[in-house]
Motif scaffolding. Structure first.
Motif, PDB file in Angstrom:
ATOM      1  N   GLY A  22       0.818  -1.202   0.000  1.00 28.80           N
ATOM      2  CA  GLY A  22       0.000   0.000   0.000  1.00 28.80           C
ATOM      3  C   GLY A  22       0.849   1.247   0.000  1.00 28.80           C
ATOM      4  N   GLU A  23       0.361   2.247   0.704  1.00 26.69           N
ATOM      5  CA  GLU A  23       1.055   3.533   0.775  1.00 26.69           C
ATOM      6  C   GLU A  23       1.364   3.855   2.235  1.00 26.69           C
ATOM      7  OE1 GLU A  23       2.073   5.206  -1.815  1.00 26.69           O
ATOM      8  OE2 GLU A  23       1.011   3.963  -3.286  1.00 26.69           O
ATOM      9  N   PRO A  24       2.503   4.507   2.497  1.00 22.74           N
ATOM     10  CA  PRO A  24       2.810   4.892   3.874  1.00 22.74           C
ATOM     11  C   PRO A  24       1.873   5.995   4.355  1.00 22.74           C
ATOM     12  CG  PRO A  24       4.423   5.814   2.377  1.00 22.74           C
ATOM     13  CD  PRO A  24       3.527   4.925   1.549  1.00 22.74           C
ATOM     14  N   VAL A  25       1.758   6.105   5.658  1.00 20.51           N
ATOM     15  CA  VAL A  25       0.973   7.171   6.281  1.00 20.51           C
ATOM     16  C   VAL A  25       1.690   8.511   6.117  1.00 20.51           C
ATOM     17  CG1 VAL A  25       0.063   8.008   8.498  1.00 20.51           C
ATOM     18  CG2 VAL A  25      -0.082   5.574   7.914  1.00 20.51           C
ATOM     19  N   ALA A  26       3.014   8.480   6.213  1.00 17.14           N
ATOM     20  CA  ALA A  26       3.827   9.694   6.079  1.00 17.14           C
ATOM     21  C   ALA A  26       5.255   9.314   5.708  1.00 17.14           C
ATOM     22  CB  ALA A  26       3.821  10.490   7.377  1.00 17.14           C
ATOM     23  N   MET A  27       5.953  10.277   5.108  1.00 17.77           N
ATOM     24  CA  MET A  27       7.373  10.118   4.789  1.00 17.77           C
ATOM     25  C   MET A  27       8.070  11.434   5.075  1.00 17.77           C
ATOM     26  SD  MET A  27       7.386   8.129   1.133  1.00 17.77           S
ATOM     27  CE  MET A  27       5.875   8.796   0.402  1.00 17.77           C
ATOM     28  N   GLY A  28       9.285  11.338   5.548  1.00 17.54           N
ATOM     29  CA  GLY A  28      10.023  12.566   5.806  1.00 17.54           C
ATOM     30  C   GLY A  28      11.384  12.283   6.387  1.00 17.54           C
ATOM     31  N   TYR A  29      11.895  13.309   7.044  1.00 15.05           N
ATOM     32  CA  TYR A  29      13.224  13.240   7.647  1.00 15.05           C
ATOM     33  C   TYR A  29      13.124  13.551   9.132  1.00 15.05           C
ATOM     34  CZ  TYR A  29      14.741  13.727   2.798  1.00 15.05           C
ATOM     35  OH  TYR A  29      14.927  13.569   1.449  1.00 15.05           O
ATOM     36  N   CYS A  30      13.792  12.746   9.946  1.00 15.09           N
ATOM     37  CA  CYS A  30      13.859  13.010  11.383  1.00 15.09           C
ATOM     38  C   CYS A  30      15.265  13.479  11.724  1.00 15.09           C
ATOM     39  CB  CYS A  30      13.497  11.775  12.192  1.00 15.09           C
ATOM     40  SG  CYS A  30      13.423  12.135  13.968  1.00 15.09           S
ATOM     41  N   HIS A  31      15.324  14.549  12.521  1.00 11.73           N
ATOM     42  CA  HIS A  31      16.592  15.154  12.900  1.00 11.73           C
ATOM     43  C   HIS A  31      16.905  14.955  14.384  1.00 11.73           C
ATOM     44  CE1 HIS A  31      17.141  17.491   9.117  1.00 11.73           C
ATOM     45  NE2 HIS A  31      15.834  17.293   9.058  1.00 11.73           N
ATOM     46  N   CYS A  32      16.113  14.155  15.092  1.00 10.88           N
ATOM     47  CA  CYS A  32      16.353  14.000  16.536  1.00 10.88           C
ATOM     48  C   CYS A  32      17.677  13.277  16.790  1.00 10.88           C
ATOM     49  CB  CYS A  32      15.191  13.290  17.222  1.00 10.88           C
ATOM     50  SG  CYS A  32      15.145  11.500  17.036  1.00 10.88           S
ATOM     51  N   GLU A  33      18.232  13.536  17.952  1.00 13.88           N
ATOM     52  CA  GLU A  33      19.518  12.936  18.300  1.00 13.88           C
ATOM     53  C   GLU A  33      19.457  11.412  18.272  1.00 13.88           C
ATOM     54  OE1 GLU A  33      22.948  12.949  21.748  1.00 13.88           O
ATOM     55  OE2 GLU A  33      20.928  13.628  22.270  1.00 13.88           O
ATOM     56  N   SER A  34      18.368  10.829  18.759  1.00 14.86           N
ATOM     57  CA  SER A  34      18.256   9.369  18.778  1.00 14.86           C
ATOM     58  C   SER A  34      18.316   8.789  17.366  1.00 14.86           C
ATOM     59  CB  SER A  34      16.964   8.924  19.463  1.00 14.86           C
ATOM     60  OG  SER A  34      17.009   9.198  20.830  1.00 14.86           O
ATOM     61  N   CYS A  35      17.564   9.360  16.446  1.00 15.74           N
ATOM     62  CA  CYS A  35      17.586   8.861  15.062  1.00 15.74           C
ATOM     63  C   CYS A  35      18.943   9.076  14.415  1.00 15.74           C
ATOM     64  CB  CYS A  35      16.488   9.512  14.223  1.00 15.74           C
ATOM     65  SG  CYS A  35      14.849   8.809  14.517  1.00 15.74           S
TER      66      CYS A  35
END
Length: 144
Positions: A22-35
């Protein structure tokens, strides 16, 4: 009637394989320290899927997991160490790392946790201080 798209992915050694449908709910970039620390890069490309859209097709017994917080369970292949998922049970979503699906048409729509960025990007996408309100965040936008 057209069938839903599906994409295959795997860890780097191929011991853990999966399909998303199917299709994802959302796509993007995470900038948090953990990621950033988890991905060993300045930013993490995410694609969020409903759990029923993600199927491990090989190597489920080889998946290791780690919880830094109750809000996320990071998962990787115990053979090669390749990262594959982060389960977000409080959101009811699974982050399938875009980079582990070679044929997936990644089309980011947002930057999250941008206040923690170490790599400023001017790509015209919304930059969120944390995450959207509907995901429990402030919904506050930051300038590029």
């Amino acid at each position: 009637m057209a069938s839903e798209p599906s994409y295959q992915g795997s860890c780097i050694c191929g011991a853990v394989r999966f399909t998303v449908q199917g299709e994802p709910v959302a796509m993007g970039y995470c900038h948090c320290e953990s990621c950033r620390r988890w991905s060993a890069g300045p930013v993490n490309a995410f694609s969020l899927w409903k759990p029923e859209a993600v199927s491990v097709t090989q190597g489920a017994d080889k998946i290791g997991s780690y919880n830094k917080t109750p809000g996320s369970t990071r998962q990787w292949c115990r053979d090669c160490g390749g990262h594959v998922f982060t389960d977000h049970p409080e959101l009811g979503l699974i982050d399938v790392y875009a980079a582990v699906m070679p044929d997936f048409p990644f089309s980011p729509g947002i930057h999250v946790h941008y206040q923690e960025t170490v790599l400023h990007l001017q790509d015209g996408l919304p930059k969120m201080r944390d995450v959207p309100k509907e995901m429990g965040g402030s919904g506050e936008h930051l300038p590029e």
